[in-house]
Design a protein around this motif. Structure first.
Motif, PDB file in Angstrom:
ATOM      1  N   TYR A 248     -88.089  66.540 -49.932  1.00 17.81           N
ATOM      2  CA  TYR A 248     -89.440  66.101 -49.622  1.00 17.81           C
ATOM      3  C   TYR A 248     -89.360  64.964 -48.822  1.00 17.81           C
ATOM      4  O   TYR A 248     -90.169  63.966 -48.764  1.00 17.81           O
TER       5      TYR A 248
ATOM      6  N   ASP B 184     -87.290  71.091 -51.837  1.00 16.28           N
ATOM      7  CA  ASP B 184     -86.871  70.109 -52.989  1.00 16.28           C
ATOM      8  C   ASP B 184     -85.387  69.875 -52.838  1.00 16.28           C
ATOM      9  O   ASP B 184     -84.938  69.494 -53.874  1.00 16.28           O
TER      10      ASP B 184
ATOM     11  N   LEU C 161     -97.007  74.050 -48.359  1.00 21.46           N
ATOM     12  CA  LEU C 161     -96.321  73.177 -49.485  1.00 21.46           C
ATOM     13  C   LEU C 161     -96.278  74.042 -50.510  1.00 21.46           C
ATOM     14  O   LEU C 161     -95.193  73.882 -51.282  1.00 21.46           O
TER      15      LEU C 161
ATOM     16  N   GLN D  51     -92.894  75.855 -49.796  1.00 16.58           N
ATOM     17  CA  GLN D  51     -91.748  74.935 -49.250  1.00 16.58           C
ATOM     18  C   GLN D  51     -91.184  75.518 -47.979  1.00 16.58           C
ATOM     19  O   GLN D  51     -89.879  75.430 -47.684  1.00 16.58           O
TER      20      GLN D  51
ATOM     21  N   LEU E  67     -95.005  62.848 -49.254  1.00 18.60           N
ATOM     22  CA  LEU E  67     -94.817  63.715 -47.983  1.00 18.60           C
ATOM     23  C   LEU E  67     -96.020  64.318 -47.343  1.00 18.60           C
ATOM     24  O   LEU E  67     -96.210  64.302 -46.531  1.00 18.60           O
TER      25      LEU E  67
ATOM     26  N   ARG F 174     -92.827  62.073 -54.585  1.00 21.01           N
ATOM     27  CA  ARG F 174     -91.967  62.365 -53.602  1.00 21.01           C
ATOM     28  C   ARG F 174     -92.942  63.324 -52.427  1.00 21.01           C
ATOM     29  O   ARG F 174     -93.148  63.046 -51.472  1.00 21.01           O
ATOM     30  N   ARG F 175     -93.690  64.297 -53.372  1.00 15.09           N
ATOM     31  CA  ARG F 175     -94.264  65.162 -52.832  1.00 15.09           C
ATOM     32  C   ARG F 175     -95.556  64.831 -52.368  1.00 15.09           C
ATOM     33  O   ARG F 175     -96.346  65.150 -51.256  1.00 15.09           O
TER      34      ARG F 175
END
Length: 542
Positions: free
Chosen positions: A531, A490, A274, A277, A355, A351-352
């Protein structure tokens, strides 16, 4: 099908004293927990893991036990516990409890007898020396808070072993009488209906460091398992064992020791992925896991009641995670840990957050939620040590977040009052009225996960893609397969899977309403938002 119920369970961890207060004294209790079982059932929880609820001076969040056969009177009575167990069973919710038998409190009657009389049988329940060896740095569990694993006791005239705080003397597990006592403890709680035990600090339970002329204590795990299934055939042992890959087989054995292990290794690699990314760290985290017996299972988690430990990563990798998610010193602990909950780590980016939990629920194994994760609770960094992630549950925007009617200074732990994660903004009642809230998303993902036993039972494989930011894997079980694709970046992307074995059937779950894939089950081109995530029902070709 074998009764390996834990393969497709939804675990939920809570501390009774911070969950729900029924009598207004500021401390959560079993009556309060019982009153919230319908909530947990509606959320989709099938197994509760309760942190220690035994009588304790509470110098270490209840892990310093004074009596293994009773309930902390602040939390209720044995009668309250039995009623709770009955009501949980009525809702199909199993209960696992902490087995904290590496050490006791120094106020435990056993230790008090041990230090008072060298001829007492309890003296040999602990490990004593007159001239302790030098403590090595790697033996220190709490750097900065602990200097030695030996403490001098004036009354005994000797040093006792303690791998944790000095108020927690280690039990001498090599002593057959101690082993028999552990079996009695297990038998007592099994008789009251629990479905198994989380073995606290499992490596120290079988680690002979400091115990002179100790036998092979690894075999004691097998003996514990044999006793467990002799009393309740479907009960399980869950080991807290944060160890390197080569030591993991010690805890599973040949399927004859613990059935479940916390997946510390994968947890650390999730956060590295994470932070970057980039899916490579996540792929490596799965690949370094050893093969485990068919009866065995991984328990996957994002956060729990302790710090996010990063000691399985290199110093440079730890620093990457610190920079991304805990850049300030007061967000870090013990030199290799993060003392934050997930939403503030991810700057509240929904969003993260989604995810990350989509990964949790789809990765091979069984998912674990910590209380409050379903509503996105935050942390309180003004509290000392690990207490930052142990604030009370936030039920509503009422006084004390609906946890208790007591005055705020009487609470077992503080409630988060101010800021983005204060109880006025983040609570169960408000989110249940909002169709787009995190708790309603959690209910959906849990419901879908229960319909996808492939993730818990299946044989998994990592799927190759042409995008470094995309992680894709598939799980096969009994002729059905589920495929999950996650975009860790992203930016939107097209995930091009290099796979010939499967054909697309339909979407199961996703971050947005995607168009069905084109072509005759073709999986070579899968659109994903930033994400983004998609779970797909697929079939093997032919």
């Amino acid at each position: 099908m074998r009764n390996w119920w834990y393969k497709n369970a939804i675990f939920y961890s809570l501390d009774v004293e911070t969950f729900m207060d029924s009598d207004g004294d500021g401390i959560g209790d079993f009556q309060g927990l019982t009153s919230r079982l319908d909530y947990l059932s509606a959320l989709g929880i099938t197994c509760l893991w309760l942190l220690p609820f035994y009588p304790s001076p509470n110098r270490d969040n209840g892990y310093d036990v004074m009596d293994y056969y009773n309930i902390d009177p602040r939390l209720g009575t044995l009668g309250d516990f039995v009623e709770f167990m009955h009501q949980a069973g009525e809702r199909g919710i199993r209960v696992m409890i902490d087995l904290v038998v590496n050490h006791t409190s120094n106020l435990h009657p056993w230790f008090q007898a041990a230090r008072s009389d060298k001829n007492s049988k309890y003296h040999d329940y602990y490990v004593w020396v007159e001239n302790p060896p030098q403590t090595q740095p790697e033996q220190i569990n709490f750097p900065g808070e602990q200097e030695s694993i030996w403490e001098y006791d004036e009354k005994a005239g000797a040093y006792y072993l303690h791998h944790f705080y000095k108020e927690q003397p280690d039990l001498n597990i090599a002593n057959p009488e101690v082993q028999e006592e552990i079996r009695k403890i297990m038998g007592f709680w099994l008789q009251l209906g629990v479905s198994g035990f989380r073995i606290d600090a499992a490596p120290f339970l079988i680690n002979p460091v400091g115990i002179p002329e100790s036998p092979n204590l690894e075999s004691f795990l097998r003996e514990m398992r044999e006793f467990l299934i002799s009393r309740r055939g479907d009960a399980v042992l869950l080991a807290e064992a944060n160890v390197p890959p080569e030591k993991i087989p010690v805890y599973f054995g040949n399927g004859d020791r613990c059935q479940i292990l916390f997946n510390f290794l994968l947890n650390q690699h999730i956060f590295l992925a994470l932070a970057r990314q980039d899916s490579q760290a996540l792929r490596e985290g799965l690949k370094i896991l050893p093969d485990i017996p068919q009866i065995g299972q991984w328990l996957n988690f994002v956060r729990h009641h302790d710090e996010l430990t990063l000691d399985g990563l290199s110093k440079s990798e730890q620093e990457e995670i610190f920079q991304a998610f805990a850049p300030e010193k007061n967000m870090q602990i013990f030199g290799h840990g993060v003392r934050r909950r997930l939403p503030p780590m991810l700057a509240g980016d929904r969003r993260r957050i989604e995810l990350t939990y989509s990964l949790l629920f789809s990765l091979p194994g069984t998912p674990l939620l910590r209380y409050g994760e379903e509503i996105g609770m935050g942390d309180d960094l003004s509290l000392p040590g690990r207490d930052s992630v142990r604030t009370v549950m936030q039920w509503s925007d009422a006084h004390n977040g609906g946890f208790s009617t007591a005055s705020p200074d009487a609470l077992a732990q503080p409630v988060i009052k101010e800021g983005e994660y204060g109880y006025k903004r983040v609570n169960v009642a408000t989110q249940q009225r909002d169709r787009d809230s995190l708790i309603n998303w959690m209910e959906r993902v849990i419901g879908i996960r229960k319909q996808c036993p492939q993730f818990g039972w299946g044989k998994w494989q990592i799927l190759e893609t042409d995008s470094e930011c995309v992680f894709a894997h598939c799980c096969d079980w009994e002729g059905k397969a589920a495929l999950a694709v996650h975009n860790l970046s992203d930016k939107p992307c097209i995930a091009r899977l290099q796979v010939q074995d499967y054909k697309y059937l339909f979407d199961l779950f996703s971050d947005s309403q995607y168009e069905p894939l084109d072509g005759d089950g073709d999986l070579s081109s899968i659109p994903l938002e930033a994400y983004g995530y998609r779970w797909l029902q697929v079939n093997r070709k032919g």
